[in-house]
Design a protein around this motif. Structure first.
Motif, PDB file in Angstrom:
ATOM      1  N   SER A 312      48.288  27.993  29.155  1.00  0.00           N
ATOM      2  CA  SER A 312      46.939  28.346  29.591  1.00  0.00           C
ATOM      3  C   SER A 312      46.764  27.849  31.012  1.00  0.00           C
ATOM      4  N   GLN A 313      45.811  28.478  31.728  1.00  0.00           N
ATOM      5  CA  GLN A 313      45.575  28.049  33.095  1.00  0.00           C
ATOM      6  C   GLN A 313      44.095  28.095  33.440  1.00  0.00           C
ATOM      7  N   PHE A 314      43.726  27.161  34.281  1.00  0.00           N
ATOM      8  CA  PHE A 314      42.373  27.103  34.855  1.00  0.00           C
ATOM      9  C   PHE A 314      42.547  27.454  36.329  1.00  0.00           C
ATOM     10  N   HIS A 315      42.011  28.605  36.730  1.00  0.00           N
ATOM     11  CA  HIS A 315      42.244  29.133  38.076  1.00  0.00           C
ATOM     12  C   HIS A 315      40.944  29.207  38.858  1.00  0.00           C
ATOM     13  N   ILE A 316      40.993  28.850  40.132  1.00  0.00           N
ATOM     14  CA  ILE A 316      39.852  29.081  41.033  1.00  0.00           C
ATOM     15  C   ILE A 316      40.376  29.783  42.278  1.00  0.00           C
ATOM     16  N   PRO A 317      39.677  30.832  42.723  1.00  0.00           N
ATOM     17  CA  PRO A 317      40.134  31.528  43.936  1.00  0.00           C
ATOM     18  C   PRO A 317      39.839  30.682  45.164  1.00  0.00           C
ATOM     19  N   THR A 318      40.591  30.902  46.199  1.00  0.00           N
ATOM     20  CA  THR A 318      40.359  30.209  47.473  1.00  0.00           C
ATOM     21  C   THR A 318      40.020  31.238  48.548  1.00  0.00           C
ATOM     22  N   PRO A 319      39.064  30.904  49.417  1.00  0.00           N
ATOM     23  CA  PRO A 319      38.701  31.834  50.491  1.00  0.00           C
ATOM     24  C   PRO A 319      39.895  32.160  51.380  1.00  0.00           C
ATOM     25  N   LEU A 334      39.503  20.423  41.286  1.00  0.00           N
ATOM     26  CA  LEU A 334      40.227  20.822  40.078  1.00  0.00           C
ATOM     27  C   LEU A 334      40.732  19.609  39.299  1.00  0.00           C
ATOM     28  N   VAL A 335      41.267  18.646  40.003  1.00  0.00           N
ATOM     29  CA  VAL A 335      41.776  17.442  39.355  1.00  0.00           C
ATOM     30  C   VAL A 335      40.648  16.718  38.627  1.00  0.00           C
ATOM     31  N   ALA A 336      39.509  16.579  39.286  1.00  0.00           N
ATOM     32  CA  ALA A 336      38.372  15.888  38.673  1.00  0.00           C
ATOM     33  C   ALA A 336      37.882  16.611  37.425  1.00  0.00           C
ATOM     34  N   THR A 337      37.936  17.945  37.458  1.00  0.00           N
ATOM     35  CA  THR A 337      37.440  18.735  36.326  1.00  0.00           C
ATOM     36  C   THR A 337      38.365  18.675  35.124  1.00  0.00           C
ATOM     37  N   THR A 338      39.669  18.601  35.371  1.00  0.00           N
ATOM     38  CA  THR A 338      40.637  18.759  34.278  1.00  0.00           C
ATOM     39  C   THR A 338      41.327  17.468  33.845  1.00  0.00           C
ATOM     40  N   ARG A 339      41.141  16.384  34.560  1.00  0.00           N
ATOM     41  CA  ARG A 339      41.967  15.197  34.304  1.00  0.00           C
ATOM     42  C   ARG A 339      41.821  14.629  32.891  1.00  0.00           C
ATOM     43  N   ASN A 340      40.666  14.793  32.265  1.00  0.00           N
ATOM     44  CA  ASN A 340      40.453  14.233  30.930  1.00  0.00           C
ATOM     45  C   ASN A 340      40.674  15.240  29.795  1.00  0.00           C
ATOM     46  N   MET A 341      41.131  16.427  30.139  1.00  0.00           N
ATOM     47  CA  MET A 341      41.349  17.450  29.109  1.00  0.00           C
ATOM     48  C   MET A 341      42.674  17.183  28.388  1.00  0.00           C
ATOM     49  N   SER A 356      36.796  33.137  37.329  1.00  0.00           N
ATOM     50  CA  SER A 356      38.058  33.772  37.725  1.00  0.00           C
ATOM     51  C   SER A 356      38.659  34.482  36.526  1.00  0.00           C
ATOM     52  N   LEU A 357      39.008  35.758  36.729  1.00  0.00           N
ATOM     53  CA  LEU A 357      39.633  36.521  35.660  1.00  0.00           C
ATOM     54  C   LEU A 357      41.042  36.026  35.349  1.00  0.00           C
ATOM     55  N   MET A 358      41.596  35.187  36.210  1.00  0.00           N
ATOM     56  CA  MET A 358      42.952  34.671  36.006  1.00  0.00           C
ATOM     57  C   MET A 358      42.955  33.397  35.169  1.00  0.00           C
ATOM     58  N   SER A 359      41.782  32.879  34.830  1.00  0.00           N
ATOM     59  CA  SER A 359      41.718  31.719  33.942  1.00  0.00           C
ATOM     60  C   SER A 359      41.898  32.174  32.505  1.00  0.00           C
ATOM     61  N   GLY A 360      42.435  31.268  31.676  1.00  0.00           N
ATOM     62  CA  GLY A 360      42.593  31.586  30.263  1.00  0.00           C
ATOM     63  C   GLY A 360      44.030  31.486  29.800  1.00  0.00           C
ATOM     64  N   PRO A 391      49.403  26.318  44.046  1.00  0.00           N
ATOM     65  CA  PRO A 391      48.947  27.589  44.618  1.00  0.00           C
ATOM     66  C   PRO A 391      49.485  28.764  43.800  1.00  0.00           C
ATOM     67  N   THR A 392      48.627  29.676  43.415  1.00  0.00           N
ATOM     68  CA  THR A 392      49.054  30.864  42.672  1.00  0.00           C
ATOM     69  C   THR A 392      47.936  31.898  42.648  1.00  0.00           C
ATOM     70  N   GLY A 393      48.297  33.168  42.746  1.00  0.00           N
ATOM     71  CA  GLY A 393      47.339  34.254  42.601  1.00  0.00           C
ATOM     72  C   GLY A 393      46.165  34.202  43.552  1.00  0.00           C
ATOM     73  N   GLY A 394      46.407  33.843  44.801  1.00  0.00           N
ATOM     74  CA  GLY A 394      45.316  33.791  45.776  1.00  0.00           C
ATOM     75  C   GLY A 394      44.345  32.651  45.542  1.00  0.00           C
ATOM     76  N   GLY A 395      44.813  31.600  44.873  1.00  0.00           N
ATOM     77  CA  GLY A 395      43.940  30.460  44.613  1.00  0.00           C
ATOM     78  C   GLY A 395      44.750  29.259  44.176  1.00  0.00           C
ATOM     79  N   LEU A 396      44.082  28.365  43.461  1.00  0.00           N
ATOM     80  CA  LEU A 396      44.737  27.183  42.913  1.00  0.00           C
ATOM     81  C   LEU A 396      44.571  27.198  41.404  1.00  0.00           C
ATOM     82  N   ALA A 397      45.573  26.693  40.698  1.00  0.00           N
ATOM     83  CA  ALA A 397      45.516  26.703  39.240  1.00  0.00           C
ATOM     84  C   ALA A 397      46.056  25.403  38.671  1.00  0.00           C
TER      85      ALA A 397
END
Length: 448
Positions: A312-319, A334-341, A356-360, A391-397
């Protein structure tokens, strides 16, 4: 007459195959050919002698090594290693060859005292096998050896020693070695812990320095071997003939080696080598090494690159055209959001809110099918552990392994292989210790 008792090196050629006196496995072929490589080396050469063929090179207890014995063995080594047969070359390698002959005398004396016998039939079978592998008859093999200044008896003596010693090792030393289940488990854990870290496919030549008086000669020999490599001599042939490491029987091959398992002096050298290159001589506590780097890889662990993972991936696009500061800020977010998962369900829920449609869920796939950058990231991850942002898919994941399936790994075979490897490692040490004891208790008089 001077009594000398040189210490045996802690690195001695381990023959890495289990021999009995049956004809089933002639692992000996690879060992015997340390003496010569017949297939492509039929050009007659001039045979300058290290000195007169008359006289004594060394006395080992009640046995004599004659100058004829030494010169014959040097001739075989020169051909095997594809060295130019000159008086200078023969003089340079003579001490190493003589040390090998002394070891052989000690081994044969010990095996005979222990009641180990090698029959003439055993020796003839080995000679026949060597001849056939080189597309020769026994008569042709005998003639070829004679043409390079080595009678067939020189090879026969080598065969007798190796057959007897391998039987002695397996029947007397191996049965004392035990490997427990916990030791195997610890090794499996070590392999898995090192997954994702660098590994080096190496070969080695080791020349021990057993006393300060040998320092200059051994360094000179190491420099000479490196020069021969640069002039085209194969590393494998030189390792087989001159290395005193256990890997000598395998042409110096060490296999894949973890960086952390290397001597610190070798660590510094290996990181500077490119595949296909050999190092200059490296002085370590025991002597000089020449290291040859074949390849570098990321350790795959037990599952290797064929392990299947559900991701699974959590993706955010980057400008577009984001500068380094912007990317760093998003990565920290991203690190702050996911570190405790700790589960993919948590990661996917957070990803659904990101927009992001690339998350999931990414589904199940073979690690080997992924880009190399992702393979390196996943190799270090445990199930349920969020990765660092990539870096992946025009963003970070951030990636997470939901399930890992190593169905391709036969754990029973893994345990058996590890057990065999641990036994062999300890058997190497036992052999080295035994040979060191034989040297300590022997009367050895070197006369050249």
């Amino acid at each position: 007459m001077q009594r000398t008792t040189p210490q045996a090196s802690r690195h001695r050629a381990n023959f890495a195959c289990q021999l009995a006196f049956s004809r089933a496995k002639w692992c000996l072929f690879g060992l015997i050919l340390w003496a010569f490589a017949l297939t492509q080396l039929f050009t007659p050469t001039a045979h300058a002698q290290t000195s007169s063929g008359l006289g004594i090179a060394a006395v080992v207890n009640d046995d004599v090594i004659s100058m004829l014995d030494l010169n014959a063995r040097i001739s075989m080594v020169m051909e095997s290693a594809q060295l130019e047969d000159t008086a200078e070359s023969r003089m340079r390698i003579a001490p190493q060859v003589l040390r090998g002959l002394i070891d052989e005398k000690l081994k044969l004396q010990e095996t005979r005292d222990s009641g180990v016998k090698v029959t003439q039939k055993d020796i003839e079978l080995a000679l026949k096998d060597i001849a056939e592998k080189n597309k020769m008859s026994i008569a042709q093999l005998t003639a070829h050896l004679q043409s390079i200044g080595a009678p067939i008896s020189t090879l026969s003596a080598r065969i007798e020693t190796e057959l007897a010693w391998n039987y002695y090792v397996q029947s007397r030393l191996a049965k004392k070695i035990q490997v427990g289940a916990e030791e195997i488990k610890d090794e499996i854990n070590r392999i898995q812990t090192n997954a994702g870290k660098p590994e080096y496919l190496l070969a080695e030549i080791f020349l021990p320095v057993e006393s300060p008086a040998q320092e200059s000669n051994i360094r000179s020999m190491a420099d000479g071997l490196l020069m021969q490599m640069r002039q085209g001599a194969p590393f494998s042939a030189l390792a087989k003939n001159f290395s005193r490491a256990p890997s000598a029987a395998l042409d110096g091959d060490m296999g894949w080696v973890q960086f952390s398992n290397l001597d610190p002096a070798l660590q510094r050298v290996v990181t500077q080598l490119k595949p296909g290159n050999a190092s200059p001589p490296v002085r370590t506590l025991g002597g000089y090494y020449i290291i040859y780097l074949r390849n570098v890889r990321t350790s795959p662990g037990l599952g290797g690159s064929d392990a299947a993972v559900k991701l699974s991936q959590f993706h955010i696009p980057t400008p577009k055209n984001s500068d380094a500061a912007t990317l760093q800020g998003l990565a920290q977010q991203l690190v702050a959001t996911t570190r405790n998962m700790t589960s993919c369900a948590q990661l996917e829920a957070a990803g659904a809110k990101s927009g992001s449609l690339m998350s999931g869920s990414l589904g199940e796939m073979k690690i080997s099918s992924l880009p190399e950058t992702m393979q390196k990231v996943l190799a270090e991850l445990k199930v349920g552990q969020p990765s660092a942002p990539i870096p992946t898919g025009g963003g970070l994941a951030v990636l997470m392994i939901c399930e890992r399936t190593d169905d391709n790994v036969d754990m029973e075979k893994v345990r058996a292989d590890i057990r065999e490897r641990l036994i062999q490692s300890r058997l190497n040490v036992a052999e080295q210790r035994k040979l060191r004891d034989l040297h300590r208790d022997a009367f050895i008089d070197v006369r050249i």
